[in-house]
Design a protein around this motif. Sequence first.
Motif, short mmCIF file in Angstrom:
data_model
loop_
_atom_site.label_atom_id
_atom_site.label_comp_id
_atom_site.label_asym_id
_atom_site.label_seq_id
_atom_site.Cartn_x
_atom_site.Cartn_y
_atom_site.Cartn_z
N ASP A 136 -93.77 -103.62 54.78
CA ASP A 136 -93.04 -104.46 53.84
C ASP A 136 -91.66 -104.82 54.37
O ASP A 136 -91.21 -105.96 54.26
CB ASP A 136 -92.91 -103.76 52.48
N ALA A 137 -90.97 -103.84 54.96
CA ALA A 137 -89.64 -104.09 55.51
C ALA A 137 -89.70 -105.11 56.65
O ALA A 137 -88.83 -106.00 56.74
CB ALA A 137 -89.02 -102.78 56.00
N GLU A 138 -90.70 -105.00 57.50
CA GLU A 138 -90.85 -105.96 58.59
C GLU A 138 -91.15 -107.36 58.05
O GLU A 138 -90.62 -108.36 58.57
CB GLU A 138 -91.95 -105.52 59.55
N LEU A 139 -91.98 -107.45 57.02
CA LEU A 139 -92.29 -108.74 56.43
C LEU A 139 -91.04 -109.39 55.83
O LEU A 139 -90.87 -110.61 55.90
CB LEU A 139 -93.39 -108.61 55.37
N GLU A 140 -90.16 -108.57 55.25
CA GLU A 140 -88.90 -109.10 54.72
C GLU A 140 -88.05 -109.68 55.84
O GLU A 140 -87.46 -110.75 55.68
CB GLU A 140 -88.14 -108.01 53.97
N VAL A 141 -87.99 -108.99 56.97
CA VAL A 141 -87.22 -109.49 58.12
C VAL A 141 -87.84 -110.78 58.65
O VAL A 141 -87.13 -111.75 58.94
CB VAL A 141 -87.13 -108.42 59.24
N ILE A 142 -89.15 -110.82 58.75
CA ILE A 142 -89.84 -112.02 59.25
C ILE A 142 -89.59 -113.19 58.30
O ILE A 142 -89.27 -114.30 58.75
CB ILE A 142 -91.35 -111.75 59.43
N ALA A 143 -89.73 -112.96 57.00
CA ALA A 143 -89.50 -114.02 56.02
C ALA A 143 -88.06 -114.52 56.11
O ALA A 143 -87.80 -115.74 56.05
CB ALA A 143 -89.84 -113.54 54.62
N ASP A 144 -87.11 -113.61 56.25
CA ASP A 144 -85.71 -113.99 56.38
C ASP A 144 -85.50 -114.83 57.64
O ASP A 144 -84.83 -115.87 57.61
CB ASP A 144 -84.82 -112.74 56.42
N PHE A 145 -86.08 -114.39 58.75
CA PHE A 145 -85.97 -115.14 60.01
C PHE A 145 -86.54 -116.55 59.85
O PHE A 145 -85.91 -117.53 60.27
CB PHE A 145 -86.70 -114.39 61.14
N LEU A 146 -87.71 -116.65 59.23
CA LEU A 146 -88.33 -117.97 59.07
C LEU A 146 -87.52 -118.87 58.14
O LEU A 146 -87.38 -120.07 58.40
CB LEU A 146 -89.77 -117.81 58.58
#
Length: 163
Positions: A136-146
């Motif tokens: 979940d934490a990685e998905l948050e970072v990916i979503a923020d990056f995108l």
Amino acid sequence: MTPVADRGATRQRRQRMTAVKEAVRDLNIQLALLNRRFGGRVELRDIDWTCLDLINRHGPLAPTALARRAGLHPATLTGILDRLQKAGWIVRERDPESTDRRAITVRAVRERNSELFAVLAGMNTRMDEVCARYSDAELEVIADFLRRTGTAGQESAEELSEG
């Protein structure tokens, strides 16, 4: 850190940043290809699909708001809306909020969305599989990056339209 180690770390950081930019460029190419093939299946031009997606996600919209979101001249948008309406993807309705009786909003015909979902099912399934590999934490970072990448693209497009 020693000057030599510092230079090495700086070089590695630049290489990583270059790899990210290259990956974004590769993603852009693959998504453009997907969109063209998708558009061929549902008989939508790339720009028509972009506008329909914006209407589905943010609509109903006034044509001027849609033109602004899509980065299009309002006169160009008229032809796009004509094609989308003729194909049964959208309807134009009087804007009940406006004092101008000529004002309209554009609404997607939601009943047609199942056709879009069916064609995009393979990509959606593959994206679910990709996302399942991340926490979940990685998905948050990916979503923020995108999101930040999207904003950078939007700002860059606006900058280019000014010049």
